[in-house]
Design a protein around this motif. Sequence first.
Motif, short mmCIF file in Angstrom:
data_model
loop_
_atom_site.label_atom_id
_atom_site.label_comp_id
_atom_site.label_asym_id
_atom_site.label_seq_id
_atom_site.Cartn_x
_atom_site.Cartn_y
_atom_site.Cartn_z
N GLN A 1 4.21 12.92 1.03
CA GLN A 1 3.74 11.58 0.72
C GLN A 1 4.64 10.49 1.29
N GLY A 2 4.03 9.37 1.65
CA GLY A 2 4.77 8.21 2.09
C GLY A 2 5.06 7.29 0.91
N ASP A 3 5.82 6.22 1.17
CA ASP A 3 6.23 5.33 0.09
C ASP A 3 5.07 4.51 -0.47
N GLY A 4 4.11 4.13 0.36
CA GLY A 4 2.96 3.41 -0.15
C GLY A 4 2.12 4.27 -1.06
N ASP A 5 1.91 5.50 -0.65
CA ASP A 5 1.12 6.45 -1.44
C ASP A 5 1.84 6.82 -2.73
N LEU A 6 3.12 7.16 -2.65
CA LEU A 6 3.85 7.69 -3.80
C LEU A 6 4.36 6.59 -4.72
N ALA A 7 4.92 5.53 -4.16
CA ALA A 7 5.64 4.54 -4.98
C ALA A 7 4.80 3.34 -5.38
N ALA A 8 3.55 3.26 -4.88
CA ALA A 8 2.68 2.15 -5.26
C ALA A 8 1.52 2.67 -6.11
N ILE A 9 0.42 3.04 -5.47
CA ILE A 9 -0.74 3.49 -6.22
C ILE A 9 -0.46 4.81 -6.94
N GLY A 10 0.51 5.58 -6.44
CA GLY A 10 0.80 6.88 -7.06
C GLY A 10 2.00 6.90 -7.98
N THR A 11 2.47 5.74 -8.41
CA THR A 11 3.68 5.69 -9.25
C THR A 11 3.53 6.52 -10.52
N ALA A 12 2.46 6.32 -11.23
CA ALA A 12 2.26 7.06 -12.49
C ALA A 12 2.19 8.56 -12.24
N GLU A 13 1.54 8.94 -11.15
CA GLU A 13 1.37 10.38 -10.87
C GLU A 13 2.73 11.06 -10.66
N ILE A 14 3.59 10.43 -9.85
CA ILE A 14 4.86 11.07 -9.55
C ILE A 14 5.80 11.04 -10.75
N VAL A 15 5.79 9.95 -11.50
CA VAL A 15 6.66 9.84 -12.67
C VAL A 15 6.30 10.90 -13.71
N HIS A 16 5.03 11.07 -13.99
CA HIS A 16 4.64 12.00 -15.04
C HIS A 16 4.73 13.46 -14.58
N ALA A 17 4.49 13.71 -13.30
CA ALA A 17 4.69 15.08 -12.79
C ALA A 17 6.17 15.46 -12.92
N ALA A 18 7.05 14.51 -12.59
CA ALA A 18 8.49 14.75 -12.71
C ALA A 18 8.90 14.90 -14.17
N ALA A 19 8.36 14.05 -15.04
CA ALA A 19 8.71 14.09 -16.45
C ALA A 19 8.28 15.42 -17.09
N ARG A 20 7.15 15.95 -16.63
CA ARG A 20 6.67 17.23 -17.16
C ARG A 20 7.42 18.41 -16.57
N GLY A 21 8.22 18.15 -15.54
CA GLY A 21 8.93 19.25 -14.90
C GLY A 21 8.00 20.20 -14.17
#
Length: 249
Positions: free
Chosen positions: A92-112
């Motif tokens: 993923q790029g920064d626009g994809d991951l850190a903008a529209i995908g912020t919630a997705e990456i944070v919660h995937a990481a939080a769930r381990g």
Amino acid sequence: MITVFDRPEALTSAKTHYCPGCTHGIIHRLVAEVIDELGVREETIGVSPVGCSVLAYNYFNLDMQQAAHGRAPAVATGIKRVHPKKIVFTYQGDGDLAAIGTAEIVHAAARGEKITTIFVNNAIYGMTGGQMAPTTLLKQVSMTSPQGRDAAPQGYPIRVSEMLATLDGPAYIARVSVHTPQEVSKAKKAIKTAFEYQMAGIGFTLVEILSTCPTNWGCTPKESLRWLVDNMIPVYPLGVKKMVEGVKV
């Protein structure tokens, strides 16, 4: 004749669409080399984003799934839970991951979630014309910040790796770059470690890779490497941000 350097088996022979000087091609090769060296090509599933690397499924010679914009971690989560023995990664790029995908990456990481994310940060929206991204630097000029990014109306750049490293779920998070051969070697080592952690079933792993975008930065490929060193690394320092100790990989 002995072949000492060849195309990784995990890469196709398709010509990439990336602009001259873009380092996506280098990063693709590093991921492919790691997959080959670990001997897991037949067991690996990649998830493509929306952005400059939207066509990554054409370049990786393995099972790939296209995700909607920003949703790659959610798609990868579903794949991994259905196929827990597979090696699953998002690219993923920064626009994809850190903008529209912020919630997705944070919660995937939080769930381990036991997936690996390859996060390419070039501090700008590349594919759509060079707009300001969540990672765009202060004073950096973009299509939507022609006077340079101003913290008052537009906020500060998001340091994704440091933010995710505060969570309990991630097992390994590192930031690397590919602006010199030495840094390319370090980047490959980090990618391999991230995949090995996943194979060991430890937890979520992410490797952030600082990349260049000469086209939207308005400079030559050579100048872009210097711009990355002078401007990006001071804001996004390289190194391991989190690593669970005592893990044999």
